[in-house]
Design an enzyme around this catalytic site. Structure first.
Site, short mmCIF file in Angstrom:
data_model
loop_
_atom_site.label_atom_id
_atom_site.label_comp_id
_atom_site.label_asym_id
_atom_site.label_seq_id
_atom_site.Cartn_x
_atom_site.Cartn_y
_atom_site.Cartn_z
N SER A 59 -11.67 0.15 27.84
CA SER A 59 -12.32 1.45 27.93
C SER A 59 -12.70 1.86 29.35
O SER A 59 -12.93 3.03 29.61
CB SER A 59 -13.58 1.47 27.05
N LYS A 117 -20.41 1.96 30.58
CA LYS A 117 -19.75 3.24 30.78
C LYS A 117 -20.18 3.79 32.14
O LYS A 117 -21.07 3.27 32.80
CB LYS A 117 -20.13 4.25 29.69
#
Length: 222
Positions: A59, A117
């Site tokens: 990711s 993230k």
């Protein structure tokens, strides 16, 4: 002729033999303490202020790769006094309840306890994903903050896609660099500042496809 009598003959006592000095061991002990205490203090500070994390997914590619072991600074040190992360910071955080909704208990145990993230939206800002671009207060976000991918054109996300999303005073908007493979704020909404636990500092090493953690992740996902 003068005859000098010994101490015993004079009724006195013989002088006591010299005693070993106790100052030398004490000085050595003090010297070791002066060396060890700063070392122990630094070691405790590092253990308290930093930690390591493992990257299991794609990711965050191309910035981070599966198998990477990374160094992160804990939030209390990276953002003292509850400060807000800066745009572009890569943060680790506990997944909010919204991110785990709809998952079975067995699947939740497979998901990592800490997620990672990149921060692209700050408190009070308006985020809108439209036309394949991320707009912040109406201005396109530079490509350095995320990978420009086809899924930004093709999909409508629950958040910041149908209409602009205004972040609250304690919220940030996070996305994975690899937007096609990232479960992030586009899907489960803004991230509360209190959920952030650390800030990415550096990649330490990559254990490779045959590493212990990678094999375990593959077995759990099977």
């Amino acid at each position: 002729m003068v005859v000098r009598l010994s101490g015993r003959e004079q009724g006195g006592t013989e002088p006591a033999p010299p005693q070993p000095s106790r100052g030398a061991p004490d000085r050595r002990r003090l010297m070791w303490l002066r060396v060890l205490l700063p070392f122990l203090f630094v070691l405790a500070f590092l253990a308290w202020g930093f930690t390591t994390n493992y990257i299991p997914s794609t990711s965050m590619e191309p910035t981070l790769h599966p198998g990477d072991h990374i160094l992160t600074m804990r939030a209390w040190l990276a953002y003292p006094g509850g400060r807000t992360p800066g745009r572009g910071d890569i943060v680790t955080f506990m997944p909010p309840p919204e991110a785990l909704e709809g998952e079975t208990t067995s699947k939740r145990t497979v998901r990592p306890e800490v997620w990672i993230k990149r921060v692209i939206g700050l408190p009070g800002e308006e985020i809108w994903i439209v036309g394949g671009r991320v707009l912040v207060n109406g201005t396109p976000l530079p490509q350095e903050y995320y990978r420009h991918s086809e899924d930004l054109y093709e999909y409508q996300f629950p958040y910041a896609s149908f209409s602009p999303l205004v972040l609250g005073p304690d919220e940030v908007f996070v996305m994975g660099d690899n937007t096609e493979e990232s479960d992030d704020s586009r899907i489960w909404g803004p991230l509360k500042r209190d959920f952030i636990v650390g800030k990415f500092i550096a990649v330490l090493f990559n254990e490779g496809s045959h590493g212990v953690n990678q094999r375990r992740a593959q077995e759990e996902g099977a």
